[in-house]
Design a protein around this motif. Sequence first.
Motif, PDB file in Angstrom:
ATOM      1  N   THR A 179     -35.141 -57.262 -49.751  1.00 31.13           N
ATOM      2  CA  THR A 179     -36.094 -57.961 -50.614  1.00 31.13           C
ATOM      3  C   THR A 179     -37.132 -56.994 -51.170  1.00 31.13           C
ATOM      4  O   THR A 179     -37.481 -57.040 -52.358  1.00 31.13           O
ATOM      5  N   ARG A 180     -37.640 -56.104 -50.325  1.00 29.64           N
ATOM      6  CA  ARG A 180     -38.597 -55.095 -50.794  1.00 29.64           C
ATOM      7  C   ARG A 180     -37.981 -54.226 -51.888  1.00 29.64           C
ATOM      8  O   ARG A 180     -38.633 -53.911 -52.891  1.00 29.64           O
ATOM      9  N   ALA A 181     -36.723 -53.814 -51.695  1.00 26.68           N
ATOM     10  CA  ALA A 181     -36.071 -52.959 -52.688  1.00 26.68           C
ATOM     11  C   ALA A 181     -35.913 -53.696 -54.012  1.00 26.68           C
ATOM     12  O   ALA A 181     -36.182 -53.137 -55.083  1.00 26.68           O
ATOM     13  N   ALA A 182     -35.470 -54.950 -53.968  1.00 24.41           N
ATOM     14  CA  ALA A 182     -35.306 -55.728 -55.194  1.00 24.41           C
ATOM     15  C   ALA A 182     -36.644 -55.884 -55.909  1.00 24.41           C
ATOM     16  O   ALA A 182     -36.739 -55.735 -57.135  1.00 24.41           O
ATOM     17  N   TYR A 183     -37.671 -56.196 -55.154  1.00 27.16           N
ATOM     18  CA  TYR A 183     -39.012 -56.354 -55.719  1.00 27.16           C
ATOM     19  C   TYR A 183     -39.463 -55.059 -56.392  1.00 27.16           C
ATOM     20  O   TYR A 183     -39.966 -55.069 -57.528  1.00 27.16           O
ATOM     21  N   ASN A 184     -39.265 -53.944 -55.708  1.00 30.28           N
ATOM     22  CA  ASN A 184     -39.724 -52.660 -56.243  1.00 30.28           C
ATOM     23  C   ASN A 184     -38.907 -52.230 -57.460  1.00 30.28           C
ATOM     24  O   ASN A 184     -39.439 -51.623 -58.392  1.00 30.28           O
ATOM     25  N   LEU A 185     -37.616 -52.548 -57.469  1.00 33.21           N
ATOM     26  CA  LEU A 185     -36.794 -52.233 -58.635  1.00 33.21           C
ATOM     27  C   LEU A 185     -37.300 -52.987 -59.871  1.00 33.21           C
ATOM     28  O   LEU A 185     -37.419 -52.419 -60.956  1.00 33.21           O
ATOM     29  N   VAL A 186     -37.617 -54.278 -59.693  1.00 28.29           N
ATOM     30  CA  VAL A 186     -38.110 -55.063 -60.822  1.00 28.29           C
ATOM     31  C   VAL A 186     -39.542 -54.650 -61.165  1.00 28.29           C
ATOM     32  O   VAL A 186     -39.923 -54.580 -62.336  1.00 28.29           O
ATOM     33  N   ARG A 187     -40.343 -54.351 -60.153  1.00 30.46           N
ATOM     34  CA  ARG A 187     -41.727 -53.914 -60.385  1.00 30.46           C
ATOM     35  C   ARG A 187     -41.781 -52.690 -61.290  1.00 30.46           C
ATOM     36  O   ARG A 187     -42.636 -52.577 -62.169  1.00 30.46           O
ATOM     37  N   HIS A 188     -40.834 -51.777 -61.068  1.00 28.71           N
ATOM     38  CA  HIS A 188     -40.800 -50.561 -61.878  1.00 28.71           C
ATOM     39  C   HIS A 188     -39.824 -50.678 -63.053  1.00 28.71           C
ATOM     40  O   HIS A 188     -39.494 -49.656 -63.676  1.00 28.71           O
ATOM     41  N   GLY A 206     -31.246 -60.676 -49.317  1.00 22.19           N
ATOM     42  CA  GLY A 206     -32.315 -60.932 -48.356  1.00 22.19           C
ATOM     43  C   GLY A 206     -32.957 -62.277 -48.639  1.00 22.19           C
ATOM     44  O   GLY A 206     -32.306 -63.319 -48.587  1.00 22.19           O
ATOM     45  N   PHE A 207     -34.239 -62.262 -48.990  1.00 24.69           N
ATOM     46  CA  PHE A 207     -34.971 -63.502 -49.278  1.00 24.69           C
ATOM     47  C   PHE A 207     -35.092 -63.775 -50.778  1.00 24.69           C
ATOM     48  O   PHE A 207     -35.762 -64.733 -51.176  1.00 24.69           O
ATOM     49  N   ALA A 212     -37.735 -66.280 -54.867  1.00 23.31           N
ATOM     50  CA  ALA A 212     -37.846 -65.588 -56.154  1.00 23.31           C
ATOM     51  C   ALA A 212     -39.113 -65.944 -56.918  1.00 23.31           C
ATOM     52  O   ALA A 212     -39.771 -65.068 -57.489  1.00 23.31           O
ATOM     53  N   HIS A 213     -39.472 -67.205 -56.953  1.00 16.34           N
ATOM     54  CA  HIS A 213     -40.638 -67.592 -57.741  1.00 16.34           C
ATOM     55  C   HIS A 213     -41.929 -67.078 -57.096  1.00 16.34           C
ATOM     56  O   HIS A 213     -42.866 -66.683 -57.808  1.00 16.34           O
ATOM     57  N   ARG A 214     -41.968 -67.038 -55.797  1.00 19.60           N
ATOM     58  CA  ARG A 214     -43.126 -66.451 -55.121  1.00 19.60           C
ATOM     59  C   ARG A 214     -43.227 -64.958 -55.439  1.00 19.60           C
ATOM     60  O   ARG A 214     -44.308 -64.433 -55.735  1.00 19.60           O
ATOM     61  N   LEU A 250     -26.547 -71.402 -49.136  1.00 23.38           N
ATOM     62  CA  LEU A 250     -25.739 -71.483 -50.348  1.00 23.38           C
ATOM     63  C   LEU A 250     -26.425 -72.185 -51.521  1.00 23.38           C
ATOM     64  O   LEU A 250     -26.244 -71.766 -52.669  1.00 23.38           O
ATOM     65  N   PRO A 251     -27.199 -73.245 -51.296  1.00 21.73           N
ATOM     66  CA  PRO A 251     -27.838 -73.884 -52.467  1.00 21.73           C
ATOM     67  C   PRO A 251     -28.731 -72.927 -53.256  1.00 21.73           C
ATOM     68  O   PRO A 251     -28.669 -72.892 -54.492  1.00 21.73           O
ATOM     69  N   SER A 252     -29.561 -72.129 -52.580  1.00 22.90           N
ATOM     70  CA  SER A 252     -30.391 -71.156 -53.297  1.00 22.90           C
ATOM     71  C   SER A 252     -29.538 -70.068 -53.922  1.00 22.90           C
ATOM     72  O   SER A 252     -29.744 -69.674 -55.078  1.00 22.90           O
ATOM     73  N   LEU A 253     -28.573 -69.561 -53.146  1.00 26.20           N
ATOM     74  CA  LEU A 253     -27.734 -68.468 -53.632  1.00 26.20           C
ATOM     75  C   LEU A 253     -26.926 -68.898 -54.851  1.00 26.20           C
ATOM     76  O   LEU A 253     -26.755 -68.129 -55.800  1.00 26.20           O
ATOM     77  N   SER A 254     -26.444 -70.128 -54.853  1.00 26.15           N
ATOM     78  CA  SER A 254     -25.585 -70.596 -55.944  1.00 26.15           C
ATOM     79  C   SER A 254     -26.373 -70.935 -57.201  1.00 26.15           C
ATOM     80  O   SER A 254     -25.863 -70.807 -58.313  1.00 26.15           O
ATOM     81  N   SER A 255     -27.622 -71.361 -57.028  1.00 22.07           N
ATOM     82  CA  SER A 255     -28.376 -71.855 -58.181  1.00 22.07           C
ATOM     83  C   SER A 255     -29.252 -70.806 -58.843  1.00 22.07           C
ATOM     84  O   SER A 255     -29.680 -70.992 -59.986  1.00 22.07           O
ATOM     85  N   PHE A 256     -29.535 -69.683 -58.161  1.00 21.62           N
ATOM     86  CA  PHE A 256     -30.506 -68.737 -58.709  1.00 21.62           C
ATOM     87  C   PHE A 256     -29.926 -67.764 -59.726  1.00 21.62           C
ATOM     88  O   PHE A 256     -30.417 -67.690 -60.857  1.00 21.62           O
TER      89      PHE A 256
END
Length: 305
Positions: A179-188, A206-207, A212-214, A250-256
């Motif tokens: 989650t940290r890596a994904a956040y940092n990739l989008v941050r930069h 991860g999370f 995602a919205h948070r 699965l509900p979050s993974l499938s819908s996001f």
Amino acid sequence: MIGRIDVHQHMVPAAYAAWLRDHGITAPGGRELPEWSPALALELMDRQGIATAILSLSTPGVHLGDDREAATAAREFNEYGAELVKDHPERFGLFATLTLPDVDGAVAAAAYALDDLSADGVVLLANSRGVYLGDPAFDPLMAELDRRGAVVFVHPAELPGPAAPGIPPFAADFLLDTTRAAYNLVRHDVPRRFPGIRFILAHAGGFVPYAAHRLAIALFAETGRDLDLILAGLAGFYFDTALSSSPAALPSLSSFPPPGHVVYGSDWPFAPELAVSYFNEPIAADEAIGRNARVLFRRLEGVSS
């Protein structure tokens, strides 16, 4: 039985396991080094309906503190994986391991693996000795991978801090690390600046799908960028199902993410076959998840049909 393409399966060559043990590493991520061989992998794949596995080294990779040793190890184990693919081209693929945080070494290893060994992509740890993907120091590597249109499998490492007593890193810390890596990739803004790279996040990101919205609100508060664009950046990754295709997740993974961005992962052999079977059950009838990775690996387009 579905012929799945497994983007999250590890190889543990005997020489790699011995090398780790020589460095005092016997349980990376809190899991004992498992028994592995190509024959055992093929047997598992046949039982679990896996047509092709894209193999990778798991954490800690090959950089244990010495750049030169890391370069030598990366070359040895990438060449091992390439030979395995050559022997079984429809059953195995290779995510080559690189040498981050040594950026120059990683660029050289990526060029050799992708150009000379015909690797299917590369595996990068979410953090390399405390430096997270997305850090501008890694931009030269991102540029090289972008130029080649590379697939990058992002696998968690141990967090750059002590583990919590009684909580093995693979149980919770790995999810935070990705989650940290994904956040940092989008941050930069890495996905937008290097659009040729296709990133796969391990363990359903991860999370990320759930939170995602948070995450996006925090990035909006820091950067002022358009909230919808931030969410699109987070959703634009590919997400594997390794240890994550439960009825709760699965509900979050499938819908996001967009359609086609959920790909199959087993996490074998670090996940024992019992766990692989458990997480296969909820997606047993979902043939799309097993085949979605074909768009990432064109040479495998006909394998899982």
